[in-house]
Design a protein around this motif. Sequence first.
Motif, PDB file in Angstrom:
ATOM      1  N   MET A   1       0.849  -1.197   0.000  1.00 42.59           N
ATOM      2  CA  MET A   1       0.000   0.000   0.000  1.00 42.59           C
ATOM      3  C   MET A   1       0.887   1.250   0.000  1.00 42.59           C
ATOM      4  O   MET A   1       1.829   1.372   0.775  1.00 42.59           O
ATOM      5  CB  MET A   1      -0.916   0.010   1.234  1.00 42.59           C
ATOM      6  N   ILE A   2       0.578   2.200  -0.875  1.00 43.36           N
ATOM      7  CA  ILE A   2       1.361   3.424  -0.991  1.00 43.36           C
ATOM      8  C   ILE A   2       0.889   4.419   0.060  1.00 43.36           C
ATOM      9  O   ILE A   2      -0.310   4.632   0.248  1.00 43.36           O
ATOM     10  CB  ILE A   2       1.214   4.028  -2.395  1.00 43.36           C
ATOM     11  N   ASP A   3       1.868   4.977   0.828  1.00 45.36           N
ATOM     12  CA  ASP A   3       1.516   5.977   1.836  1.00 45.36           C
ATOM     13  C   ASP A   3       0.886   7.192   1.175  1.00 45.36           C
ATOM     14  O   ASP A   3       1.290   7.613   0.072  1.00 45.36           O
ATOM     15  CB  ASP A   3       2.758   6.408   2.618  1.00 45.36           C
ATOM     16  N   GLN A   4      -0.086   7.736   1.861  1.00 47.82           N
ATOM     17  CA  GLN A   4      -0.761   8.926   1.345  1.00 47.82           C
ATOM     18  C   GLN A   4       0.164  10.127   1.458  1.00 47.82           C
ATOM     19  O   GLN A   4       0.796  10.350   2.473  1.00 47.82           O
ATOM     20  CB  GLN A   4      -2.049   9.179   2.126  1.00 47.82           C
ATOM     21  N   ILE A   5       0.235  10.891   0.406  1.00 49.61           N
ATOM     22  CA  ILE A   5       1.048  12.109   0.394  1.00 49.61           C
ATOM     23  C   ILE A   5       0.181  13.254   0.871  1.00 49.61           C
ATOM     24  O   ILE A   5      -0.916  13.483   0.340  1.00 49.61           O
ATOM     25  CB  ILE A   5       1.589  12.399  -1.014  1.00 49.61           C
ATOM     26  N   ILE A   6       0.657  13.965   1.915  1.00 46.60           N
ATOM     27  CA  ILE A   6      -0.105  15.087   2.444  1.00 46.60           C
ATOM     28  C   ILE A   6       0.641  16.377   2.156  1.00 46.60           C
ATOM     29  O   ILE A   6       1.879  16.386   2.064  1.00 46.60           O
ATOM     30  CB  ILE A   6      -0.352  14.944   3.960  1.00 46.60           C
ATOM     31  N   PRO A   7      -0.084  17.444   1.996  1.00 47.15           N
ATOM     32  CA  PRO A   7       0.574  18.730   1.722  1.00 47.15           C
ATOM     33  C   PRO A   7       1.489  19.149   2.864  1.00 47.15           C
ATOM     34  O   PRO A   7       1.302  18.749   4.018  1.00 47.15           O
ATOM     35  CB  PRO A   7      -0.613  19.699   1.575  1.00 47.15           C
ATOM     36  N   LEU A   8       2.495  19.954   2.523  1.00 45.11           N
ATOM     37  CA  LEU A   8       3.463  20.421   3.508  1.00 45.11           C
ATOM     38  C   LEU A   8       2.793  21.202   4.629  1.00 45.11           C
ATOM     39  O   LEU A   8       3.142  21.042   5.800  1.00 45.11           O
ATOM     40  CB  LEU A   8       4.526  21.292   2.829  1.00 45.11           C
ATOM     41  N   GLU A   9       1.790  22.026   4.289  1.00 40.64           N
ATOM     42  CA  GLU A   9       1.102  22.817   5.318  1.00 40.64           C
ATOM     43  C   GLU A   9       0.393  21.908   6.322  1.00 40.64           C
ATOM     44  O   GLU A   9       0.395  22.152   7.528  1.00 40.64           O
ATOM     45  CB  GLU A   9       0.096  23.780   4.659  1.00 40.64           C
ATOM     46  N   GLU A  10      -0.230  20.841   5.827  1.00 37.07           N
ATOM     47  CA  GLU A  10      -0.919  19.905   6.717  1.00 37.07           C
ATOM     48  C   GLU A  10       0.080  19.169   7.614  1.00 37.07           C
ATOM     49  O   GLU A  10      -0.172  18.924   8.799  1.00 37.07           O
ATOM     50  CB  GLU A  10      -1.723  18.907   5.883  1.00 37.07           C
ATOM     51  N   TYR A  11       1.224  18.815   7.021  1.00 43.00           N
ATOM     52  CA  TYR A  11       2.267  18.144   7.807  1.00 43.00           C
ATOM     53  C   TYR A  11       2.745  19.027   8.950  1.00 43.00           C
ATOM     54  O   TYR A  11       2.896  18.579  10.088  1.00 43.00           O
ATOM     55  CB  TYR A  11       3.437  17.770   6.902  1.00 43.00           C
ATOM     56  N   GLU A  12       2.989  20.294   8.666  1.00 43.71           N
ATOM     57  CA  GLU A  12       3.439  21.219   9.692  1.00 43.71           C
ATOM     58  C   GLU A  12       2.379  21.411  10.767  1.00 43.71           C
ATOM     59  O   GLU A  12       2.691  21.519  11.958  1.00 43.71           O
ATOM     60  CB  GLU A  12       3.813  22.565   9.056  1.00 43.71           C
ATOM     61  N   ARG A  13       1.097  21.463  10.340  1.00 43.32           N
ATOM     62  CA  ARG A  13       0.030  21.638  11.332  1.00 43.32           C
ATOM     63  C   ARG A  13      -0.041  20.437  12.270  1.00 43.32           C
ATOM     64  O   ARG A  13      -0.144  20.578  13.481  1.00 43.32           O
ATOM     65  CB  ARG A  13      -1.306  21.812  10.611  1.00 43.32           C
ATOM     66  N   ARG A  14       0.019  19.264  11.676  1.00 37.38           N
ATOM     67  CA  ARG A  14      -0.015  18.057  12.509  1.00 37.38           C
ATOM     68  C   ARG A  14       1.217  17.986  13.432  1.00 37.38           C
ATOM     69  O   ARG A  14       1.126  17.559  14.566  1.00 37.38           O
ATOM     70  CB  ARG A  14      -0.064  16.821  11.619  1.00 37.38           C
ATOM     71  N   ARG A  15       2.348  18.411  12.902  1.00 34.29           N
ATOM     72  CA  ARG A  15       3.587  18.375  13.687  1.00 34.29           C
ATOM     73  C   ARG A  15       3.501  19.305  14.893  1.00 34.29           C
ATOM     74  O   ARG A  15       3.997  19.004  15.969  1.00 34.29           O
ATOM     75  CB  ARG A  15       4.760  18.769  12.785  1.00 34.29           C
TER      76      ARG A  15
END
Length: 388
Positions: A1-15
């Motif tokens: 299964m290929i990991d879902q690619i999330i936008p950079l802004e979403e990654y930073e928000r989650r981080r």
Amino acid sequence: MIDQIIPLEEYERRRRNTPRFRRINTNDLMAKQFDPIRWIVPDYLPEGFSVLAGRQKLGKTWLALDVALAVATGGMAMGAIRVDVGDVLYLDLENGERRVQRRIETLYPDPRTRPDLSRLEFATETIPLDKGLIEALDDWRLSVPNPRLVVIDVLQRIKPPGRSTRNAYEQDYTAWSPLQRWATEHGIAVLGLHHTRKGGADDPLESLSGSNGLSACADTTLVLDRNGNGTTLYVRGRDVDEKESALDFSDGLWTLKGDASKLRVSGERQAVLDALLDAGEPMSPSDLAAILGLPNGTIRKRLFDMAKAGDIVREDRGRYRHPDTPSNISNVGNVPAKAHENQGLTVSGGGNIGGNVTDNAKGGNIDKSLNYNDFSINVTNVTKVTGD
């Protein structure tokens, strides 16, 4: 299964919303400068949360009072350890003011020679840990110039009620953690008195009444105990070296005697010396083992070690004597003159080595050894006489 690619802004928000460790590089850690451990009683009671446990009526309160008075006056703890002066708060939740007064009068019967005790304050109100105790302790801390020690006699009086969703260990650890944090944060020693369970335990820390949560939370644990070897104070903690010390208690005063193990060994050796001195003659390991009530192997090793150290003297046939007891040879005395049954020898000079012996045989000079009562006598200068 290929990991879902999330936008950079979403990654930073989650981080930003994810819990993160506040990390420190080891080199930066090693470059930090920390204050040294603040000792209230050097080598026994450091800053932080400590527990003093023991059986009922063994003298825990007297020992805590000894330490409190020493700190308040800059005196000697346990009659042997000089401590720095500071302010002390003693929460006496069992005895009341009258009993406290009597105890201090026992220690300082003459008011004219009583030291200034103004830096030691007492309180008798019971404030549970979850009902404002930390706030009350902080109020005291801010009201005195040099807060060093808080004594809580006893811990059970301030323990908050437990929760049914936690086991006993969780209950105790959670209950005492705020007290430990407060003491550590401010560099103050909090000494809480506690009881030990009946029957004791192989590990002194496991002898504390209740779960192991209390000893696990405490920075230092001190266990006061008494057995056939006397009274001891066992200490173990995060900042203190493990030790067991011997104590004496008399008229309200505790006196530190020294390392319990060394004194115990000294006492065991003294028992051997006393038994040998009472006997007045060399004894076998088996006889000593029977008198002292010890296993044969134990007494043999002890005798070997004592003889090697020069404490006792090893005689013939594996027997031992007290150094003040004369040896067997010197105890023989004068042996009555008698004719040797086989050689016809007569002895003059008794048991003295080198006595003169006459052999009623024909011929010249001879050298012989005469054994008398298991003692060897070298015989020389024997004169031959004529006769049948």
